[in-house]
Design an enzyme around this catalytic site. Structure first.
Site, PDB file in Angstrom:
ATOM      1  N   GLY A   1      50.713  71.137  13.804  1.00  0.00           N
ATOM      2  CA  GLY A   1      50.869  71.582  15.130  1.00  0.00           C
ATOM      3  C   GLY A   1      51.354  70.787  16.078  1.00  0.00           C
TER       4      GLY A   1
ATOM      5  N   GLN B   1      50.841  71.817  22.910  1.00  0.00           N
ATOM      6  CA  GLN B   1      50.729  70.824  23.836  1.00  0.00           C
ATOM      7  C   GLN B   1      50.049  69.668  23.550  1.00  0.00           C
ATOM      8  OE1 GLN B   1      48.356  71.971  27.756  1.00  0.00           O
ATOM      9  NE2 GLN B   1      46.691  71.558  26.473  1.00  0.00           N
ATOM     10  N   ASP B   2      49.036  69.812  22.688  1.00  0.00           N
ATOM     11  CA  ASP B   2      48.092  68.595  22.347  1.00  0.00           C
ATOM     12  C   ASP B   2      48.930  67.750  21.260  1.00  0.00           C
ATOM     13  OD1 ASP B   2      46.462  69.754  23.790  1.00  0.00           O
ATOM     14  OD2 ASP B   2      44.937  70.279  22.314  1.00  0.00           O
TER      15      ASP B   2
ATOM     16  N   ASP C   1      54.028  75.862   7.125  1.00  0.00           N
ATOM     17  CA  ASP C   1      52.946  76.685   7.752  1.00  0.00           C
ATOM     18  C   ASP C   1      51.545  76.103   7.006  1.00  0.00           C
ATOM     19  OD1 ASP C   1      51.021  78.779   8.187  1.00  0.00           O
ATOM     20  OD2 ASP C   1      53.012  79.697   9.067  1.00  0.00           O
TER      21      ASP C   1
ATOM     22  N   LEU D   1      46.047  69.864  14.268  1.00  0.00           N
ATOM     23  CA  LEU D   1      45.963  70.730  15.576  1.00  0.00           C
ATOM     24  C   LEU D   1      46.636  72.011  15.476  1.00  0.00           C
ATOM     25  CD1 LEU D   1      47.365  67.783  17.809  1.00  0.00           C
ATOM     26  CD2 LEU D   1      45.064  68.322  17.515  1.00  0.00           C
TER      27      LEU D   1
ATOM     28  N   ALA E   1      46.998  75.750  15.037  1.00  0.00           N
ATOM     29  CA  ALA E   1      45.868  76.647  15.486  1.00  0.00           C
ATOM     30  C   ALA E   1      46.535  77.954  15.911  1.00  0.00           C
ATOM     31  CB  ALA E   1      44.947  76.199  16.448  1.00  0.00           C
TER      32      ALA E   1
ATOM     33  N   SER F   1      36.658  73.593  19.006  1.00  0.00           N
ATOM     34  CA  SER F   1      36.566  74.047  20.354  1.00  0.00           C
ATOM     35  C   SER F   1      35.216  74.526  21.057  1.00  0.00           C
ATOM     36  CB  SER F   1      37.473  75.429  20.240  1.00  0.00           C
ATOM     37  OG  SER F   1      37.327  76.480  21.195  1.00  0.00           O
TER      38      SER F   1
ATOM     39  N   GLU G   1      34.556  77.193  22.055  1.00  0.00           N
ATOM     40  CA  GLU G   1      34.307  78.517  21.494  1.00  0.00           C
ATOM     41  C   GLU G   1      33.416  78.589  20.511  1.00  0.00           C
ATOM     42  OE1 GLU G   1      35.253  81.323  23.084  1.00  0.00           O
ATOM     43  OE2 GLU G   1      36.513  80.593  24.710  1.00  0.00           O
TER      44      GLU G   1
ATOM     45  N   TYR H   1      38.500  83.890  17.075  1.00  0.00           N
ATOM     46  CA  TYR H   1      38.616  82.412  17.333  1.00  0.00           C
ATOM     47  C   TYR H   1      37.776  81.221  17.097  1.00  0.00           C
ATOM     48  CZ  TYR H   1      40.466  78.104  19.251  1.00  0.00           C
ATOM     49  OH  TYR H   1      40.948  76.921  19.563  1.00  0.00           O
TER      50      TYR H   1
ATOM     51  N   ARG I   1      51.366  73.566  28.948  1.00  0.00           N
ATOM     52  CA  ARG I   1      50.338  74.796  28.326  1.00  0.00           C
ATOM     53  C   ARG I   1      51.048  76.125  28.430  1.00  0.00           C
ATOM     54  NH1 ARG I   1      45.943  75.321  25.218  1.00  0.00           N
ATOM     55  NH2 ARG I   1      44.101  75.658  26.882  1.00  0.00           N
TER      56      ARG I   1
HETATM   57  P1  GDP Z   1      40.138  80.426  26.779  1.00  0.00           P
HETATM   58  O1  GDP Z   1      38.876  79.824  27.390  1.00  0.00           O
HETATM   59  O2  GDP Z   1      40.412  79.363  25.706  1.00  0.00           O
HETATM   60  O3  GDP Z   1      40.200  81.633  26.286  1.00  0.00           O
HETATM   61  O4  GDP Z   1      41.397  80.099  27.674  1.00  0.00           O
HETATM   62  P2  GDP Z   1      42.117  81.160  28.522  1.00  0.00           P
HETATM   63  O5  GDP Z   1      42.956  80.470  29.424  1.00  0.00           O
HETATM   64  O6  GDP Z   1      42.845  81.986  27.796  1.00  0.00           O
HETATM   65  O7  GDP Z   1      41.102  81.822  29.324  1.00  0.00           O
HETATM   66  C1  GDP Z   1      40.091  81.430  30.172  1.00  0.00           C
HETATM   67  C2  GDP Z   1      39.508  82.517  31.085  1.00  0.00           C
HETATM   68  O8  GDP Z   1      40.189  83.091  31.838  1.00  0.00           O
HETATM   69  C3  GDP Z   1      38.679  83.628  30.100  1.00  0.00           C
HETATM   70  O9  GDP Z   1      37.422  83.818  30.511  1.00  0.00           O
HETATM   71  C4  GDP Z   1      39.642  85.003  30.396  1.00  0.00           C
HETATM   72  O10 GDP Z   1      38.900  86.039  30.328  1.00  0.00           O
HETATM   73  C5  GDP Z   1      39.813  84.526  31.969  1.00  0.00           C
HETATM   74  N1  GDP Z   1      41.011  85.137  32.617  1.00  0.00           N
HETATM   75  C6  GDP Z   1      41.281  86.112  33.633  1.00  0.00           C
HETATM   76  N2  GDP Z   1      42.259  86.279  33.896  1.00  0.00           N
HETATM   77  C7  GDP Z   1      43.169  86.184  32.701  1.00  0.00           C
HETATM   78  C8  GDP Z   1      44.432  86.558  32.140  1.00  0.00           C
HETATM   79  O11 GDP Z   1      45.308  86.963  32.938  1.00  0.00           O
HETATM   80  N3  GDP Z   1      44.995  85.629  31.183  1.00  0.00           N
HETATM   81  C9  GDP Z   1      43.845  84.844  30.320  1.00  0.00           C
HETATM   82  N4  GDP Z   1      44.636  84.342  29.389  1.00  0.00           N
HETATM   83  N5  GDP Z   1      42.696  84.780  30.555  1.00  0.00           N
HETATM   84  C10 GDP Z   1      42.328  85.172  31.887  1.00  0.00           C
END
Ligand code: GDP
Length: 314
Positions: A9, A13-14, A52, A74, A76, A122, A124, A146, A180
């Site tokens: 990866g 970014q990273d 890959d 990295l 992912a 993560s 998550e 994820y 990003r």
């Molecule tokens: P994640 O934390 O890895 O899922 O990073 P993201 O940047 O994709 O999302 C961060 C937060 O932003 C999540 O809680 C999304 O629900 C919220 N969010 C709100 N509006 C948007 C949008 O338009 N795009 C994305 N990607 N996230 C959004």
């Protein structure tokens, strides 16, 4: 001493920030890229290998041929939103490929080759945690495809470590930069705000503005990966700033950085961008990394937002 590294990866970014740090240390850096990866930010000097991570046999062969003393995984499918629509691919890339790579590293270690492994994990992993902030002892309870896959890989790292591999898993909270991709909310906001400030767009359409995230500066997280690689003993580490903000805060800070007033008139919420489940608050306690790796974030939330807006304003 680390003299040769393989970074999967590397075009992400990273990967690009980590490659810069490794090259500055005089390390020979090999990077795995897919044929359609955008390599614009990969620094000169990285030896690129097309491949890959889901092709386990090829990555295993590459590892044996190169004989690196560091592997940083990295690679992912890093978008939570996308993992909902492609859960199988998320599992193949984020879980199975990591475990295959660990196995290949263990094989080499068993054959007497000193090798260190660092996994990008993560926040998550924690799903929608009941406790805040989270640390390395917070139960894993992912709530999206994820997170499920990242949790499997994270456990795999722990098991490889128990068998003796120098393997660390870094539980990286959200980390952002001008590199990003706009699939992430931060860059979507800063690119959109810059376009509005320049008069090229009239609105920014977003999803859940109440979600809270712990957003840090991506180069700091690359530095943490390197510190874990150099650490005497491997471990799991939460890497986070410890401060969370809402998406709304990010929007307000971005418009302020661009010098645009009364931002509410430009922002529209569309439920199409809401997720089936969404962590409402993720904030990490990086005390272990602070103590064990001497790591600390170097930029505040406002500084991260301002740097991204400045880059998008050009
Ligand atoms: P994640 O934390 O890895 O899922 O990073 P993201 O940047 O994709 O999302 C961060 C937060 O932003 C999540 O809680 C999304 O629900 C919220 N969010 C709100 N509006 C948007 C949008 O338009 N795009 C994305 N990607 N996230 C959004």
């Amino acid at each position: 001493m680390i003299s040769r590294a393989l970074v999967t990866g590397v075009a992400g970014q990273d990967g690009t920030y980590l490659a810069e740090l490794l090259l500055a240390d005089g390390v020979e850096v090999h990077g795995l890229v897919r044929p359609d990866d955008d390599t614009a930010y990969v620094p000169d000097g990285v030896v690129l290998h097309a491949g890959d991570v889901t092709d386990h046999e090829s990555t295993r062969t590459l590892l044996h041929e190169l004989g690196p003393d560091l592997v940083v995984n990295l690679a992912a499918m890093s978008s939570v939103a996308r993992s909902w629509s492609e859960p199988e691919l998320s599992w193949a890339v984020n879980a199975e490929a990591a475990i295959a790579l660990l196995e290949a590293a263990e094989e080499m270690a068993d054959a007497g080759h000193q090798i260190r492994f660092v996994q990008a994990s993560s926040a998550e992993l924690f799903g929608s945690p009941a406790v805040s902030p989270q640390d390395e002892s917070t139960p894993l309870a992912p709530t999206n495809p994820y997170g499920e896959a990242k949790a499997a890989a994270h456990r795999g790292v722990g098991e490889a470590r128990a068998r003796g591999l120098h393997a660390s898993s870094l539980i990286l909270y959200n980390h952002e930069s001008p590199r990003r991709p706009p699939a992430f909310v931060t860059r979507k906001i800063t690119a959109g705000v810059a376009a509005i400030a320049r008069g090229r767009e009239t609105e920014l359409v977003l999803g859940n503005l109440d979600a809270r995230r712990d957003w840090g500066w991506a180069p700091d997280y690359a530095d943490a990966l390197l510190r874990a690689a150099h650490a005497e003993t491997p471990d799991d580490y939460v890497i986070a700033t410890g401060v969370s903000h809402t998406v709304r805060d990010f929007v307000a800070a971005a418009f302020a950085a661009a010098g645009v007033d009364a931002w509410e008139q430009y922002v529209r919420v569309d439920p199409a961008f809401f997720r089936p489940t969404d962590a409402t608050e993720l904030v990490g306690d990086a005390s272990r990394a602070r103590r064990g790796l001497g790591w600390a974030p170097t930029r505040t939330f406002e500084q991260v937002v301002a740097a991204m807006v400045a880059a998008d304003l050009g």
